[in-house]
Design a protein around this motif. Structure first.
Motif, PDB file in Angstrom:
ATOM      1  N   HIS A 164      -1.955   5.764   8.364  1.00 55.20           N
ATOM      2  CA  HIS A 164      -1.843   4.854   9.506  1.00 55.20           C
ATOM      3  C   HIS A 164      -1.333   5.693  10.678  1.00 55.20           C
ATOM      4  N   SER A 199      -5.582  -0.925  -1.165  1.00 55.28           N
ATOM      5  CA  SER A 199      -6.035   0.066  -0.193  1.00 55.28           C
ATOM      6  C   SER A 199      -5.807  -0.494   1.209  1.00 55.28           C
ATOM      7  N   ALA A 200      -6.183   0.280   2.227  1.00 54.01           N
ATOM      8  CA  ALA A 200      -6.051  -0.192   3.610  1.00 54.01           C
ATOM      9  C   ALA A 200      -6.837  -1.473   3.834  1.00 54.01           C
ATOM     10  N   ARG A 201      -8.006  -1.573   3.151  1.00 53.43           N
ATOM     11  CA  ARG A 201      -8.870  -2.740   3.344  1.00 53.43           C
ATOM     12  C   ARG A 201      -8.676  -3.804   2.267  1.00 53.43           C
ATOM     13  N   GLU A 249      -3.533   5.230   2.225  1.00 53.80           N
ATOM     14  CA  GLU A 249      -3.814   4.883   3.622  1.00 53.80           C
ATOM     15  C   GLU A 249      -3.039   5.818   4.535  1.00 53.80           C
ATOM     16  N   ALA A 252      -7.596   9.024   0.823  1.00 55.11           N
ATOM     17  CA  ALA A 252      -6.875   8.147   1.747  1.00 55.11           C
ATOM     18  C   ALA A 252      -7.831   7.519   2.756  1.00 55.11           C
ATOM     19  N   GLU A 253      -7.721   6.208   2.956  1.00 58.21           N
ATOM     20  CA  GLU A 253      -8.488   5.536   4.007  1.00 58.21           C
ATOM     21  C   GLU A 253      -7.773   5.734   5.341  1.00 58.21           C
ATOM     22  N   VAL A 309       0.844  -1.191   0.000  1.00 61.63           N
ATOM     23  CA  VAL A 309       0.000   0.000   0.000  1.00 61.63           C
ATOM     24  C   VAL A 309       0.883   1.247   0.000  1.00 61.63           C
ATOM     25  N   LYS A 344      -6.758   4.562   8.724  1.00 63.95           N
ATOM     26  CA  LYS A 344      -6.552   3.375   9.558  1.00 63.95           C
ATOM     27  C   LYS A 344      -5.776   3.828  10.790  1.00 63.95           C
ATOM     28  N   CYS A 345      -6.487   4.049  11.874  1.00 63.43           N
ATOM     29  CA  CYS A 345      -5.889   4.745  13.008  1.00 63.43           C
ATOM     30  C   CYS A 345      -6.273   4.091  14.334  1.00 63.43           C
ATOM     31  N   ASN A 347       1.270   4.248   1.692  1.00 67.98           N
ATOM     32  CA  ASN A 347       0.736   4.739   2.955  1.00 67.98           C
ATOM     33  C   ASN A 347       1.677   5.734   3.616  1.00 67.98           C
TER      34      ASN A 347
END
Length: 370
Positions: free
Chosen positions: A111, A354-356, A109, A139-140, A60, A142-143, A62
């Motif tokens: 993070h 992606s993050a997912r 992503e 951006a997704e 990813v 993810k935190c 990220n």
């Protein structure tokens, strides 16, 4: 699969279970850890990895953001955490977080994780998510670890479920898997006595999955735990996955032995890393992805891990403080081109995600055409 090979190692029955897609028992896992031939264990894991993902290896684009190292937990294995006022302690402002998020190429992503700050309210994190979402809408987000969720709830005087729902409303789409360490109470009281219990970590993971927030999951190995503790940890994860179905990727974290108070002189060997990755892939039959986290492993061992069950390398990172402050010798970041070259050089096909784990770029376009 060469059954004569596994028969000579006393593992023919385990190999047949793997070939038939049957769940392995704890005793099977113990026999795999005891096997002197790491390549035999790796071959079984590679069989499962190939069945799940073929020759695809994911990565990813990220951006990691460690927004504070001020933390109330004081874990003995941690080289990152600081007390408030201690030299080197920091808490990024909203503007600083946004500036870091915008560095480099636009990420797929974000993070973001940090220490459990004793005073920062939940509204700070809600604002952070909303501002990141406005600045980087592609951006997704993810935190936050499940440990952070428990801490936010404690400070806010509310339930962990309410925290999860508020953060989801602010833009949170996924969570990383940190803070699991080793679930065993015996080990946890020795390495992170102030942190939430393994039971609480699993409960909050289940809540996140119930409210529609998928998560990763982790295991910190190679310190004072036994292989039995590792297997119990993996079994707890797959039992939780049987119930809530929300773990996307398992991340085995190789203990970095420098700059901490635990008193362990050396982390795991490369052979132990590869065997643990392989056995994790074999035991976690219901978690789709397994990460070779190049920050902890280094790029060469991470490449090798792709033949031992791993199908993901994480990503570009840009900046990571937690592993590096503990002594990780890896680079601070990798480019998209370097990740593609690394994956192809190991004999696999790179897939940007992606993050997912939705496929992106050329991979996604090719799928749509097909």
């Amino acid at each position: 699969m060469d059954m004569n090979w596994y028969d000579s190692l006393g593992l023919a029955d385990v190999a047949r279970k793997v070939a038939d897609g049957e769940r392995l028992s704890m005793e099977d896992g113990e026999r795999l850890f005891a096997c002197p031939d790491v390549t035999a264990v790796g071959a079984l894991a590679h069989h499962v990895r190939t069945r799940l993902h073929g020759d695809k290896t994911y990565y990813v684009v990220n951006r990691q953001i460690n927004y504070t190292n001020i933390c109330v937990n004081g874990c003995l294995f941690c080289a990152y955490g600081r007390e408030r006022g201690q030299q080197g302690a920091f808490l990024l402002s909203q503007d600083e977080i946004l500036a870091k998020a915008r560095e480099g190429i636009p990420p797929a992503e974000i993070h973001a994780v940090g220490g459990c700050h004793p005073e920062t309210p939940l509204s700070f994190y809600e604002e952070m998510l909303r501002e990141l979402g406005k600045a980087l809408p592609e951006a997704e987000l993810k935190c936050f670890t499940l440990v952070e969720i428990a801490h936010f709830a404690h400070l806010e005087g509310c339930s962990t479920r309410e925290v999860l729902l508020r953060l989801k409303d602010a833009g949170l789409v996924m969570m990383p898997g940190g803070g699991a360490e080793i679930f065993s109470p015996e080990i946890r009281t020795r390495i992170c006595p102030k942190k939430i219990t393994g039971e609480e970590w699993l409960r909050i993971a289940g809540e996140a999955h119930e409210v529609g927030i998928p998560t990763n999951c982790t295991m910190l190995y190679g310190h004072i735990e036994s292989t039995r503790h590792r297997l119990e940890h993996l079994d707890e994860l797959r039992r939780q996955q049987d119930k809530s179905h929300g773990f996307v990727c398992f991340v085995p974290l190789s203990f970095q032995a420098r700059n901490n108070l635990l008193g362990v002189e050396h982390g795991p060997t490369g052979v132990d890393d590869l065997k643990t990755i392989a056995i994790s892939r074999l035991m976690l039959d219901n978690i789709p992805h397994l990460k070779a986290y190049w920050i902890m492993l280094g790029t060469k061992l991470a490449q090798t891990a792709l033949w031992f069950g791993a199908d993901d390398l994480d990503g570009t990172i840009v900046e990571e403080k937690i592993g590096h402050m503990a002594g990780a010798d890896s680079a601070a970041s990798l480019s998209r081109e370097e990740l593609n070259e690394m994956i192809r050089g190991a004999g696999f096909t790179p897939v940007e995600r992606s993050a997912r784990f939705s496929e992106r770029g050329e991979n996604a376009a090719a799928k749509e055409v097909a």
